[in-house]
Design a protein around this motif. Sequence first.
Motif, mmCIF file in Angstrom:
data_model
loop_
_atom_site.group_PDB
_atom_site.id
_atom_site.type_symbol
_atom_site.label_atom_id
_atom_site.label_comp_id
_atom_site.label_asym_id
_atom_site.label_seq_id
_atom_site.Cartn_x
_atom_site.Cartn_y
_atom_site.Cartn_z
ATOM 1 N N LEU A 155 38.284 36.273 58.106
ATOM 2 C CA LEU A 155 38.189 37.353 57.140
ATOM 3 C C LEU A 155 36.769 37.450 56.634
ATOM 4 C CD1 LEU A 155 41.245 37.020 54.805
ATOM 5 C CD2 LEU A 155 40.667 38.908 56.297
ATOM 6 N N ARG A 156 36.272 38.651 56.574
ATOM 7 C CA ARG A 156 34.944 38.808 55.976
ATOM 8 C C ARG A 156 35.107 39.517 54.653
ATOM 9 N NH1 ARG A 156 32.674 41.227 60.994
ATOM 10 N NH2 ARG A 156 33.134 39.608 62.502
ATOM 11 N N SER B 11 30.507 46.147 52.344
ATOM 12 C CA SER B 11 29.394 46.772 53.046
ATOM 13 C C SER B 11 28.572 47.588 52.060
ATOM 14 C CB SER B 11 29.927 47.691 54.126
ATOM 15 O OG SER B 11 30.453 48.830 53.526
ATOM 16 N N SER C 192 36.761 45.519 62.199
ATOM 17 C CA SER C 192 35.748 44.461 62.164
ATOM 18 C C SER C 192 36.071 43.449 61.067
ATOM 19 C CB SER C 192 34.338 45.035 62.008
ATOM 20 O OG SER C 192 34.236 45.673 60.767
ATOM 21 N N HIS C 193 36.780 43.900 60.033
ATOM 22 C CA HIS C 193 37.185 42.954 58.992
ATOM 23 C C HIS C 193 38.211 41.958 59.542
ATOM 24 C CE1 HIS C 193 38.141 41.426 55.027
ATOM 25 N NE2 HIS C 193 39.418 41.563 55.342
ATOM 26 N N LEU D 187 40.920 42.592 52.446
ATOM 27 C CA LEU D 187 40.592 43.890 53.059
ATOM 28 C C LEU D 187 40.198 44.909 51.977
ATOM 29 C CD1 LEU D 187 40.521 45.931 55.432
ATOM 30 C CD2 LEU D 187 42.920 46.429 54.913
ATOM 31 N N ARG E 178 36.874 44.320 50.706
ATOM 32 C CA ARG E 178 35.883 44.741 51.701
ATOM 33 C C ARG E 178 35.644 46.261 51.633
ATOM 34 N NH1 ARG E 178 33.045 46.874 54.629
ATOM 35 N NH2 ARG E 178 32.340 46.407 56.737
#
Length: 528
Positions: A2-3, A7, A109-110, A265, A268
């Motif tokens: 997980l990022r 952004s 991408s997440h 998410l 993000r």
Amino acid sequence: MLRLAPSRGLLGRVKPLRAAALPRHFPSLPVFALYPRRNQSSNSVPSSSSSVASSSSPSTSTSSYTVQNRSYHRDDWSNAPPVILSKIGRNLHLTPNHPISILRGIIESHFAEHTSVTPSTPIVSVYQNFDELGFAPDHPGRSLTDSYYLNREHMLRTHTSAHEVETYRSGLDAWLLSADVYRRDEIDSSHYPVFHQMEGTQVWPTTSLHELQKRNAELAKQLADCPLVIEDPTTISDSNPYQASHDPEHAAQITQHLKHSLNGLIFRLFGHTTQDGEPLKVRWIEAFFPFTTPSYEVEVWWNGEWLELLGCGVVMQKTLDQAGVSHKSGWAFGLGLERIAMVLFSIPDIRLFWSTDSRFLSQFREGEITTFKPYSRYPPCYKDMSFWVSPKQQAAVAASGSGTARVESRASAWERESGDNGGKEAGVSTAGGLEPSATTATTTTPVGGKDKAFHENDYCEIVREVAGDLVETVTLIDEFTHPKTGRQSKAYRINYRSMDRSLSNEEVNALHAQVQDRLVADMGIEIR
Ligand code: PHE
């Protein structure tokens, strides 16, 4: 992995269905509804003819549809008009530099370890769309007023969950499936009969579920570093239980993983936007879906209002059994891409997503969320239409107790929802619509056009069939019942506006006359 880092450059706003929470500059926001966010439905008529001048493919001969080189026989359930079928293959979610595709890419991408899946056709069996997922036979979403059918067996999917069983069957354990979905609906800046959803899921073999505890602890730690306030008053109860076949310890870990994953998410997507240094607020609400339990909806605090983002839950074991993977368990979510994209990119009208105007398309770039800069819009031109509902349609309403009640019933559902109790009165699902119940008058036999109850979706569908994307909004502006004759009158304002040219008054008059003729012929209304 997980990022969680947000952004750059995101901004936005939104709020769906709940009237009380609509942002001021959006008349209403995308429903992209999460089943069972549906209210009263009545039967509709399969339209046997269409006057739409749509693209040459797909073809709809009187006895069959040809879509994507396959032929589907027509029957008394066929109600998918060419104007809708012509959208098949546009694939906005796969179009490079398109906001819907950009958002898809960011979510993919997440969830970097999930496999991206894109089904080849929006045509699914009715069984796949509803039965396989446990929708009751009288669920309002099945109604001809709400869904597009090619025939009794095949339909345009109304949600991406229709692909759950086949995708689990393919052996994938973590996947994101994006696709166009189709629902008959009203017409305004936030409703379009074709929109895009993303289904996301992760399942594990039961033998590895014990590993989740450690993973959850890691995720909790990552989230703790984010400026995020999570309101989660939900509990496991009889109204939102774990599944009997699940070990409660495992079900709790899956639920926790679902919550951590989606909180990550949401951070993000929206985290960079926290105003005035305030942490982002996320709220979890108990929900009901026939194919998950426990089930939830998740909202984000956005521009002073709660914005509903998605529906989710622990996958019904029956779904995994049907896919031949009984030894696995896990979670799934479904979100509407337009709803989120409208907020993040500040796109004020859902029709813009379908624009081929370079002033729209040239504004966006893969991987970036940028603010849409409105360019001058062509002027609108509205025409009002007052009419008497056909006596037969009125009789059908009286008999079914539905139809015209829809406008009021939805308003009252909104009111109930926006109340302090979070919309938990009996009969109103937390997902917003009425539970499939005796209050819905759906039967499995469609009845004749002028004889069935008047339904706003049918009215809008005909307007759209004739006027296509030139129609911007259709609004009920007046209705009354004649005190002596008992006849019911309605008045709708139809707003015409082109996205890419000026419409002349003569052209709109001619179009409006055609719309009116079709409504008279198909719905038996009598113009006043
Ligand atoms: N398919 C549901 C809808 O459209 C959303 C959903 C997906 C809910 C997956 C739970 C799990 O409304």
